[in-house]
Design a protein around this motif. Structure first.
Motif, PDB file in Angstrom:
ATOM      1  N   CYS A   1      46.431  14.440 112.784  1.00  0.00           N
ATOM      2  CA  CYS A   1      45.778  13.761 111.664  1.00  0.00           C
ATOM      3  C   CYS A   1      46.380  14.253 110.356  1.00  0.00           C
ATOM      4  O   CYS A   1      46.748  13.466 109.483  1.00  0.00           O
ATOM      5  CB  CYS A   1      44.273  14.020 111.690  1.00  0.00           C
ATOM      6  SG  CYS A   1      43.425  13.197 113.050  1.00  0.00           S
TER       7      CYS A   1
ATOM      8  N   CYS B   1      38.618  13.155 111.657  1.00  0.00           N
ATOM      9  CA  CYS B   1      39.856  13.068 112.433  1.00  0.00           C
ATOM     10  C   CYS B   1      39.534  12.746 113.885  1.00  0.00           C
ATOM     11  O   CYS B   1      38.693  13.395 114.500  1.00  0.00           O
ATOM     12  CB  CYS B   1      40.604  14.399 112.329  1.00  0.00           C
ATOM     13  SG  CYS B   1      41.946  14.646 113.524  1.00  0.00           S
ATOM     14  N   GLY B   2      40.202  11.733 114.427  1.00  0.00           N
ATOM     15  CA  GLY B   2      40.068  11.440 115.826  1.00  0.00           C
ATOM     16  C   GLY B   2      39.995   9.943 116.098  1.00  0.00           C
ATOM     17  O   GLY B   2      39.322   9.222 115.365  1.00  0.00           O
ATOM     18  N   PRO B   3      40.778   9.494 117.112  1.00  0.00           N
ATOM     19  CA  PRO B   3      41.614  10.324 117.970  1.00  0.00           C
ATOM     20  C   PRO B   3      42.841  10.838 117.221  1.00  0.00           C
ATOM     21  O   PRO B   3      43.123  10.407 116.109  1.00  0.00           O
ATOM     22  CB  PRO B   3      42.011   9.369 119.092  1.00  0.00           C
ATOM     23  CG  PRO B   3      42.021   8.019 118.430  1.00  0.00           C
ATOM     24  CD  PRO B   3      40.875   8.062 117.456  1.00  0.00           C
TER      25      PRO B   3
ATOM     26  N   HIS C   1      45.824  14.480 117.227  1.00  0.00           N
ATOM     27  CA  HIS C   1      46.148  15.822 117.715  1.00  0.00           C
ATOM     28  C   HIS C   1      45.548  16.912 116.839  1.00  0.00           C
ATOM     29  O   HIS C   1      45.944  18.067 116.935  1.00  0.00           O
ATOM     30  CB  HIS C   1      47.667  16.004 117.809  1.00  0.00           C
ATOM     31  CG  HIS C   1      48.306  15.140 118.856  1.00  0.00           C
ATOM     32  ND1 HIS C   1      49.661  15.166 119.113  1.00  0.00           N
ATOM     33  CD2 HIS C   1      47.778  14.234 119.713  1.00  0.00           C
ATOM     34  CE1 HIS C   1      49.938  14.291 120.077  1.00  0.00           C
ATOM     35  NE2 HIS C   1      48.807  13.717 120.452  1.00  0.00           N
TER      36      HIS C   1
ATOM     37  N   LEU D   1      36.060  16.663 113.709  1.00  0.00           N
ATOM     38  CA  LEU D   1      37.122  16.253 114.624  1.00  0.00           C
ATOM     39  C   LEU D   1      36.488  15.790 115.920  1.00  0.00           C
ATOM     40  O   LEU D   1      35.636  16.484 116.492  1.00  0.00           O
ATOM     41  CB  LEU D   1      38.091  17.409 114.887  1.00  0.00           C
ATOM     42  CG  LEU D   1      38.859  17.921 113.660  1.00  0.00           C
ATOM     43  CD1 LEU D   1      38.164  19.133 113.057  1.00  0.00           C
ATOM     44  CD2 LEU D   1      40.294  18.268 114.021  1.00  0.00           C
TER      45      LEU D   1
ATOM     46  N   THR E   1      39.929  14.845 119.902  1.00  0.00           N
ATOM     47  CA  THR E   1      41.325  15.166 119.585  1.00  0.00           C
ATOM     48  C   THR E   1      41.867  16.149 120.614  1.00  0.00           C
ATOM     49  O   THR E   1      41.115  16.884 121.253  1.00  0.00           O
ATOM     50  CB  THR E   1      41.450  15.772 118.178  1.00  0.00           C
ATOM     51  OG1 THR E   1      40.591  16.915 118.074  1.00  0.00           O
ATOM     52  CG2 THR E   1      41.043  14.764 117.120  1.00  0.00           C
TER      53      THR E   1
END
Length: 394
Positions: free
Chosen positions: A217, A234-236, A238, A264, A267
């Motif tokens: 992200c 963040c997600g999906p 890394h 997150l 992830t």
């Protein structure tokens, strides 16, 4: 004498009116330069022509893309300009599928500007689905959707980026760049589509931003000082990663990272610091991660100083340990669920153990039936308070 006075007055009025126009700013609509909104006609020249005239205007200038679809090849929008520049996108820019139109591996670039603003309700559509199958080839580089180079005291707000051919945004050699209320989106299986990559920059801010993508992200490269990240979802993807660091001799320190109030979800990594196993000397220092929620994250907290993507034994062997120093890193008020039994994984360098690590109020549970655990290798005297699973116990 009367004629001279009259001419003087007329000249004064003209100058006054010009001053009013300059101070009020001017908008340069790309449609006035021939841009078509059908999503098929190449609008590269029209956008560049609007930028050129706006950049030469002796006052605040806005290049405007109204609602519609604008297809383009690589566009380099450079300064310095006569006044402060704004690029407002309320339509949808589309990157051509013809890769021969990207000689410098970026699509839309803004460079050598101060007090610049990128804003609007529009979207940069990289049309990346046409290249993702090729993108999986190791070592092949595809265009970054939006490149920021040598921007000072500038703002990026409100815009969206989707389906980049490779990275969505690249921040390079910038100072005091703010990224706020941005949305980045690509499928989880889109390769190398990092949301925002930051390198060689000072005092970068990323706030109130949603990132769903197929790689990191946010990725933080070498030679960064002062990075503030807040309220990022963040997600999906890394996760939020520092590194990988130390591969090149020119890599310099990464310092003063503050990340808070982030979430997150699903992830592959959460908060990650990774350095090459065989590396040059540099330092990561003064990092703080706090008030983080993780949902079904595979590696919630991971420090990996044995990074070797080519396979075990191909980066110097067991006798080689990372020369990157990790110093003064704090993790506090972090909770959530881990898809992996190992929720906290600290693999620090044998020759340069991690120092000054602090863990406070950490709580991870495994999503399955296993009991969450931790790994602690080469960590020097960490400060630990209220941490689950238990960490660094001999």
């Amino acid at each position: 004498m009367g004629s001279l006075s009259f001419n003087y007055i007329v000249s004064f009025i003209v100058l006054l009116l010009w001053a009013v126009v300059v101070s009020a700013g001017k908008t340069f609509n790309v449609k006035d330069y021939g841009a078509k909104t059908d999503g098929r006609t190449d609008c590269t020249s029209a956008i560049l022509s609007a930028w050129k005239e706006a950049c030469e205007f002796p006052g605040d200038a806005t290049v405007y893309l109204p609602p519609g679809k604008y297809m383009s090849a690589m566009i380099m929008m450079s300064g310095p300009c006569q006044g402060d520049m704004t690029f407002r996108l309320d339509g949808a820019m589309r990157g051509t599928k013809d890769l021969s139109k990207f000689p410098r591996n970026n699509w839309v670039a803004f460079q050598f500007l101060s007090n610049f603003k990128l804003t609007g309700n529009g979207v940069f559509d990289g049309m990346g689905r046409s290249t993702w199958a090729q993108n999986k080839r190791v070592g092949k580089v595809f265009p970054t959707s939006i490149q920021f180079t040598s921007l000072n005291d500038s703002l990026v707000e409100g815009i969206r980026s989707k389906n980049a051919k490779m990275f969505h945004m690249m921040v390079y050699r910038c100072s005091k760049l703010k990224i706020d209320k941005v949305t980045i989106q690509a499928p989880a299986n889109s390769p190398n589509t990092d949301g925002i990559h930051v390198s060689l920059s000072n005092d970068t801010q990323i706030t109130n931003t949603n990132i769903r993508t197929g790689d990191d992200c946010i990725s933080i490269g070498q030679t960064n000082r002062g990075l503030y990240i807040s309220d990022v979802r963040c997600g999906p993807g890394h996760g939020i990663s520092v590194g990988s660091l130390g591969k090149f001799e020119d890599d310099k320190d990464v310092t003063d990272l503050y990340l808070k109030n982030c979430e997150l979800s699903r992830t592959t990594n959460g908060l990650r610091i990774k350095t090459w196993q065989k590396s040059y000397q540099m330092t990561c220092s003064n990092f703080t991660y706090e008030n983080i929620i993780m949902k079904k994250v595979f590696n919630p907290i991971i420090i990996d100083q044995e990074y070797c993507p080519n396979g075990v034994g191909k980066c110097g062997g067991k006798s080689t340990s990372s020369q990157v120093k990790i110093v003064d890193v704090t993790f506090k008020n972090i909770k959530g669920t881990s898809e992996s039994p190992t929720a906290i994984n600290l693999l620090c360098s044998q020759s340069n153990p991690c120092k000054g690590l602090v863990f406070r109020n950490i709580d991870f549970k495994h999503t399955g039936s296993a009991v969450a655990n931790s790994t602690c290798l080469n960590v020097a005297n960490p400060k630990i308070s209220n941490v689950q699973p238990p960490l660094c116990q001999n």
